[in-house]
Design a protein around this motif. Sequence first.
Motif, PDB file in Angstrom:
ATOM      1  N   ARG A 117      -2.342  11.228   4.871  1.00  0.00           N
ATOM      2  CA  ARG A 117      -3.360  10.188   4.725  1.00  0.00           C
ATOM      3  C   ARG A 117      -2.931   8.912   5.453  1.00  0.00           C
ATOM      4  NH1 ARG A 117      -4.476   8.610  -1.242  1.00  0.00           N
ATOM      5  NH2 ARG A 117      -4.806  10.860  -1.320  1.00  0.00           N
ATOM      6  N   SER A 118      -1.671   8.526   5.283  1.00  0.00           N
ATOM      7  CA  SER A 118      -1.173   7.330   5.977  1.00  0.00           C
ATOM      8  C   SER A 118      -1.235   7.522   7.487  1.00  0.00           C
ATOM      9  CB  SER A 118       0.263   7.021   5.549  1.00  0.00           C
ATOM     10  OG  SER A 118       0.329   6.661   4.193  1.00  0.00           O
ATOM     11  N   THR A 153       0.814  -1.207   0.000  1.00  0.00           N
ATOM     12  CA  THR A 153       0.000   0.000   0.000  1.00  0.00           C
ATOM     13  C   THR A 153       0.846   1.255   0.000  1.00  0.00           C
ATOM     14  OG1 THR A 153      -1.686  -1.187   1.230  1.00  0.00           O
ATOM     15  CG2 THR A 153      -1.824   1.220   1.207  1.00  0.00           C
ATOM     16  N   GLU A 185      -3.183   9.494   9.240  1.00  0.00           N
ATOM     17  CA  GLU A 185      -4.558   9.477   9.731  1.00  0.00           C
ATOM     18  C   GLU A 185      -5.167   8.085   9.642  1.00  0.00           C
ATOM     19  OE1 GLU A 185      -6.405  12.602   7.482  1.00  0.00           O
ATOM     20  OE2 GLU A 185      -5.761  14.141   8.906  1.00  0.00           O
ATOM     21  N   ASP A 186      -4.618   7.248   8.778  1.00  0.00           N
ATOM     22  CA  ASP A 186      -5.026   5.839   8.720  1.00  0.00           C
ATOM     23  C   ASP A 186      -4.301   4.993   9.758  1.00  0.00           C
ATOM     24  OD1 ASP A 186      -6.778   6.340   6.658  1.00  0.00           O
ATOM     25  OD2 ASP A 186      -5.421   5.667   5.073  1.00  0.00           O
ATOM     26  N   GLN A 187      -3.547   5.636  10.636  1.00  0.00           N
ATOM     27  CA  GLN A 187      -2.805   4.989  11.727  1.00  0.00           C
ATOM     28  C   GLN A 187      -1.640   4.156  11.213  1.00  0.00           C
ATOM     29  OE1 GLN A 187      -5.708   2.982  14.152  1.00  0.00           O
ATOM     30  NE2 GLN A 187      -6.821   4.860  14.602  1.00  0.00           N
ATOM     31  N   ASP A 188      -1.188   4.447  10.001  1.00  0.00           N
ATOM     32  CA  ASP A 188       0.021   3.814   9.465  1.00  0.00           C
ATOM     33  C   ASP A 188       1.163   4.804   9.701  1.00  0.00           C
ATOM     34  OD1 ASP A 188       1.970   2.451   8.135  1.00  0.00           O
ATOM     35  OD2 ASP A 188       0.851   2.203   6.266  1.00  0.00           O
TER      36      ASP A 188
END
Length: 260
Positions: free
Chosen positions: A62-63, A41, A65-68
């Motif tokens: 974005r990553s 990803t 906030e996606d907890q990545d």
Amino acid sequence: LILFPLRFGRPGPPGLGHRVLDQPDAAGQTRASPASLGPNTGAMRRSNAVRSAEDTFLLGLRSYEDQDYGEGALLFRIAADLGHAKAQGLLACCYFDGRGVSQDHAMAARYYRLAADQGLAEAQAALGGCYDEGQGVPQDNALAVHYYRLAADQGIAKAQAALGQCYALGQGLPQSHNEAVRLFRLAADQGLAGAQNRLGLSYYLGQGLPQHLGEAARYYRLAADQGYAHPQCSYAMACLHGEGVPQNHEEGARYYRLAA
């Protein structure tokens, strides 16, 4: 006042998607571990991105906030090293908290400084906090005041409150309760609970303005109703003793229970 570090973005709970960036290679250079990059990803996001600092930053956000957090920190670093101020500020937060990278307050201060030098107000406030607490840099009251002032002049409530506290204590500049109250009020008017509590104390003590127990109780309650224990206790005491509000033992007990 516990104010810093400031937070950029919307971090999720720790422990999800963490990947450590800073693994030194044979030449002693810091790089991302290939294994740490995980599924495709993040790699696909990077390969498909238009390689501008802003696009890379937005992918990192974005990553994040996606907890990545590991992927987010990696992308922030790429954008930060291209001179993107917000990426520098967010990468500093990652280092400060150890989110997606190994915790390193010195690296946090380094990236806060890069962003602060570009005029990013949140980074100026956070760097002031680093100097105030001696985290990642030698403790220096004068530099703390310098960076707090830069951020306060841009309207950052936490910096206004922190600079007000410096004036109240005479820390890094001549003591001035009048100036402290002015700054506390600016931050309190933005809803900052710590500043509301401190302005309440100024009214209670009559420091920098005439003593006014009613205003003290009002500001204590504003802060207390945001869920902070110290002003809850102060407002409870005002209720129990009838200081600035009608005496009300039940209300006092209720706020003490909230603080407990």
